[in-house]
Scaffold this motif. Structure first.
Motif, PDB file in Angstrom:
ATOM      1  N   MET A 115       0.842  -1.176   0.000  1.00 49.27           N
ATOM      2  CA  MET A 115       0.000   0.000   0.000  1.00 49.27           C
ATOM      3  C   MET A 115       0.889   1.242   0.000  1.00 49.27           C
ATOM      4  SD  MET A 115      -2.796   1.013   2.841  1.00 49.27           S
ATOM      5  CE  MET A 115      -2.922   2.701   3.322  1.00 49.27           C
ATOM      6  N   THR A 116       0.703   2.111  -0.950  1.00 47.85           N
ATOM      7  CA  THR A 116       1.458   3.351  -1.021  1.00 47.85           C
ATOM      8  C   THR A 116       0.579   4.487  -0.539  1.00 47.85           C
ATOM      9  OG1 THR A 116       2.692   2.531  -2.913  1.00 47.85           O
ATOM     10  CG2 THR A 116       2.710   4.903  -2.543  1.00 47.85           C
ATOM     11  N   LEU A 117       1.067   5.223   0.436  1.00 47.13           N
ATOM     12  CA  LEU A 117       0.329   6.359   0.957  1.00 47.13           C
ATOM     13  C   LEU A 117       0.671   7.589   0.142  1.00 47.13           C
ATOM     14  CD1 LEU A 117       0.898   5.734   4.746  1.00 47.13           C
ATOM     15  CD2 LEU A 117      -1.148   5.217   3.431  1.00 47.13           C
ATOM     16  N   GLN A 118      -0.319   8.403  -0.075  1.00 44.74           N
ATOM     17  CA  GLN A 118      -0.107   9.643  -0.800  1.00 44.74           C
ATOM     18  C   GLN A 118       0.087  10.778   0.193  1.00 44.74           C
ATOM     19  OE1 GLN A 118       0.283   9.883  -4.145  1.00 44.74           O
ATOM     20  NE2 GLN A 118       0.205   7.660  -3.990  1.00 44.74           N
ATOM     21  N   PRO A 119       1.203  11.486   0.127  1.00 45.40           N
ATOM     22  CA  PRO A 119       1.438  12.588   1.050  1.00 45.40           C
ATOM     23  C   PRO A 119       0.420  13.698   0.877  1.00 45.40           C
ATOM     24  CG  PRO A 119       3.446  12.001  -0.124  1.00 45.40           C
ATOM     25  CD  PRO A 119       2.316  11.252  -0.761  1.00 45.40           C
ATOM     26  N   LEU A 120       0.233  14.436   1.947  1.00 42.70           N
ATOM     27  CA  LEU A 120      -0.651  15.592   1.936  1.00 42.70           C
ATOM     28  C   LEU A 120       0.024  16.724   1.162  1.00 42.70           C
ATOM     29  CD1 LEU A 120      -1.504  15.423   5.725  1.00 42.70           C
ATOM     30  CD2 LEU A 120      -2.855  14.523   3.839  1.00 42.70           C
ATOM     31  N   ASP A 121      -0.613  17.888   1.183  1.00 38.77           N
ATOM     32  CA  ASP A 121       0.012  19.061   0.605  1.00 38.77           C
ATOM     33  C   ASP A 121       1.333  19.314   1.335  1.00 38.77           C
ATOM     34  OD1 ASP A 121      -2.104  19.437  -1.141  1.00 38.77           O
ATOM     35  OD2 ASP A 121      -3.216  20.647   0.306  1.00 38.77           O
ATOM     36  N   THR A 122       2.034  20.324   0.910  1.00 39.74           N
ATOM     37  CA  THR A 122       3.317  20.632   1.524  1.00 39.74           C
ATOM     38  C   THR A 122       3.164  20.787   3.033  1.00 39.74           C
ATOM     39  OG1 THR A 122       4.091  21.693  -0.472  1.00 39.74           O
ATOM     40  CG2 THR A 122       5.219  22.266   1.562  1.00 39.74           C
ATOM     41  N   ILE A 123       4.036  20.111   3.746  1.00 36.87           N
ATOM     42  CA  ILE A 123       4.059  20.148   5.197  1.00 36.87           C
ATOM     43  C   ILE A 123       5.344  20.841   5.634  1.00 36.87           C
ATOM     44  CG2 ILE A 123       4.132  18.721   7.294  1.00 36.87           C
ATOM     45  CD1 ILE A 123       1.489  18.512   5.761  1.00 36.87           C
ATOM     46  N   GLU A 124       5.232  21.718   6.610  1.00 38.31           N
ATOM     47  CA  GLU A 124       6.394  22.404   7.167  1.00 38.31           C
ATOM     48  C   GLU A 124       6.992  21.533   8.264  1.00 38.31           C
ATOM     49  OE1 GLU A 124       7.683  25.395   6.247  1.00 38.31           O
ATOM     50  OE2 GLU A 124       6.156  25.691   4.711  1.00 38.31           O
ATOM     51  N   ILE A 125       8.266  21.183   8.102  1.00 39.08           N
ATOM     52  CA  ILE A 125       8.964  20.353   9.081  1.00 39.08           C
ATOM     53  C   ILE A 125      10.131  21.150   9.649  1.00 39.08           C
ATOM     54  CG2 ILE A 125      10.285  18.231   9.458  1.00 39.08           C
ATOM     55  CD1 ILE A 125       8.863  17.099   6.939  1.00 39.08           C
ATOM     56  N   LEU A 126      10.282  21.088  10.977  1.00 41.49           N
ATOM     57  CA  LEU A 126      11.463  21.665  11.611  1.00 41.49           C
ATOM     58  C   LEU A 126      12.307  20.511  12.141  1.00 41.49           C
ATOM     59  CD1 LEU A 126      13.163  24.029  12.606  1.00 41.49           C
ATOM     60  CD2 LEU A 126      11.804  24.003  14.719  1.00 41.49           C
ATOM     61  N   LEU A 127      13.519  20.402  11.632  1.00 47.46           N
ATOM     62  CA  LEU A 127      14.487  19.413  12.083  1.00 47.46           C
ATOM     63  C   LEU A 127      15.437  20.096  13.058  1.00 47.46           C
ATOM     64  CD1 LEU A 127      15.934  16.658  11.950  1.00 47.46           C
ATOM     65  CD2 LEU A 127      17.164  17.522   9.928  1.00 47.46           C
ATOM     66  N   ILE A 128      15.495  19.580  14.283  1.00 44.64           N
ATOM     67  CA  ILE A 128      16.388  20.120  15.305  1.00 44.64           C
ATOM     68  C   ILE A 128      17.447  19.052  15.552  1.00 44.64           C
ATOM     69  CG2 ILE A 128      16.554  21.135  17.607  1.00 44.64           C
ATOM     70  CD1 ILE A 128      13.425  21.534  17.417  1.00 44.64           C
ATOM     71  N   GLU A 129      18.619  19.260  14.962  1.00 40.63           N
ATOM     72  CA  GLU A 129      19.665  18.228  14.927  1.00 40.63           C
ATOM     73  C   GLU A 129      21.024  18.896  14.898  1.00 40.63           C
ATOM     74  OE1 GLU A 129      21.858  15.369  15.082  1.00 40.63           O
ATOM     75  OE2 GLU A 129      19.876  14.523  14.685  1.00 40.63           O
ATOM     76  N   ASP A 130      21.906  18.552  15.838  1.00 42.86           N
ATOM     77  CA  ASP A 130      23.217  19.190  15.877  1.00 42.86           C
ATOM     78  C   ASP A 130      24.253  18.512  14.984  1.00 42.86           C
ATOM     79  OD1 ASP A 130      23.191  17.001  17.756  1.00 42.86           O
ATOM     80  OD2 ASP A 130      25.094  17.737  18.531  1.00 42.86           O
ATOM     81  N   SER A 131      24.008  17.286  14.566  1.00 43.20           N
ATOM     82  CA  SER A 131      24.958  16.575  13.717  1.00 43.20           C
ATOM     83  C   SER A 131      24.679  16.876  12.240  1.00 43.20           C
ATOM     84  CB  SER A 131      24.846  15.062  13.947  1.00 43.20           C
ATOM     85  OG  SER A 131      25.484  14.354  12.916  1.00 43.20           O
ATOM     86  N   PRO A 132      25.603  17.574  11.569  1.00 42.68           N
ATOM     87  CA  PRO A 132      25.374  17.867  10.145  1.00 42.68           C
ATOM     88  C   PRO A 132      25.178  16.599   9.311  1.00 42.68           C
ATOM     89  CG  PRO A 132      27.144  19.240  10.983  1.00 42.68           C
ATOM     90  CD  PRO A 132      26.821  18.240  12.059  1.00 42.68           C
ATOM     91  N   SER A 133      25.922  15.542   9.609  1.00 40.02           N
ATOM     92  CA  SER A 133      25.770  14.318   8.814  1.00 40.02           C
ATOM     93  C   SER A 133      24.395  13.693   9.023  1.00 40.02           C
ATOM     94  CB  SER A 133      26.882  13.317   9.129  1.00 40.02           C
ATOM     95  OG  SER A 133      26.861  12.949  10.487  1.00 40.02           O
ATOM     96  N   ASP A 134      23.895  13.655  10.263  1.00 41.71           N
ATOM     97  CA  ASP A 134      22.554  13.119  10.510  1.00 41.71           C
ATOM     98  C   ASP A 134      21.484  14.018   9.887  1.00 41.71           C
ATOM     99  OD1 ASP A 134      23.650  10.999  11.850  1.00 41.71           O
ATOM    100  OD2 ASP A 134      22.892  11.566  13.834  1.00 41.71           O
ATOM    101  N   ALA A 135      21.695  15.325   9.955  1.00 41.24           N
ATOM    102  CA  ALA A 135      20.724  16.253   9.358  1.00 41.24           C
ATOM    103  C   ALA A 135      20.649  16.052   7.844  1.00 41.24           C
ATOM    104  CB  ALA A 135      21.102  17.695   9.683  1.00 41.24           C
TER     105      ALA A 135
END
Length: 147
Positions: free
Chosen positions: A1-21
């Motif tokens: 089953m493939t889910l269809q994403p909603l309209d554009t969603i605003e995500i805030l990523l809070i991550e100190d590791s540049p490689s993980d980000a």
């Protein structure tokens, strides 16, 4: 089953590791999840962003926060506590994505009203799969509250 994403969603990523980000951002892109992702590297900056202060005055509030616990300065636990104590921010879902597998961190995060807790896999491919699962669940299956 493939889910269809909603309209554009605003995500805030809070991550100190540049490689993980960068890996997180790449994972969302590869999953073809429609989103606008903003990345900050520490807790103080995250709270400025969320409260739309200073240089972040014109930023849109995120629909979803992906939070690392182990941040310099104000750590992710403190960020989570502040978000969930703020009447204007508390409804934003917070996904804790961290290296910690500590029962104490898991319990404390849920006691602070984290919406879910995910331990980062050390394998790059597994890490990307986990991030894509997070994206598919939170951005395609879940009905997010209005911001």
């Amino acid at each position: 089953m493939t889910l269809q994403p909603l309209d554009t969603i605003e995500i805030l990523l809070i991550e100190d590791s540049p490689s993980d980000a960068h890996l997180t951002i790449k994972s969302f892109e590869q999953a073809k999840i429609a989103n606008s992702l903003h990345w900050v590297e520490d807790g103080e900056t995250a709270m400025e962003y969320l409260r739309q202060e200073g240089e972040y005055a014109n930023e849109v509030r995120p629909d979803l926060i992906v939070l690392d616990l182990n941040l310099p300065g104000m750590d992710g636990r403190e960020v989570l506590a502040e978000i969930k104590a703020d009447p204007d921010l508390k409804r934003i879902p917070v996904v804790v994505l961290t290296t910690s597998n500590s029962e104490e961190d898991i319990l404390r995060s849920y006691n602070l009203n984290a919406n879910c807790y995910v331990t980062k896999p050390f394998d790059v491919r597994q890490f990307m799969q986990v991030v894509q699962l997070i994206g598919n669940f939170w951005l395609a299956a879940v009905k997010l509250p209005p911001t």
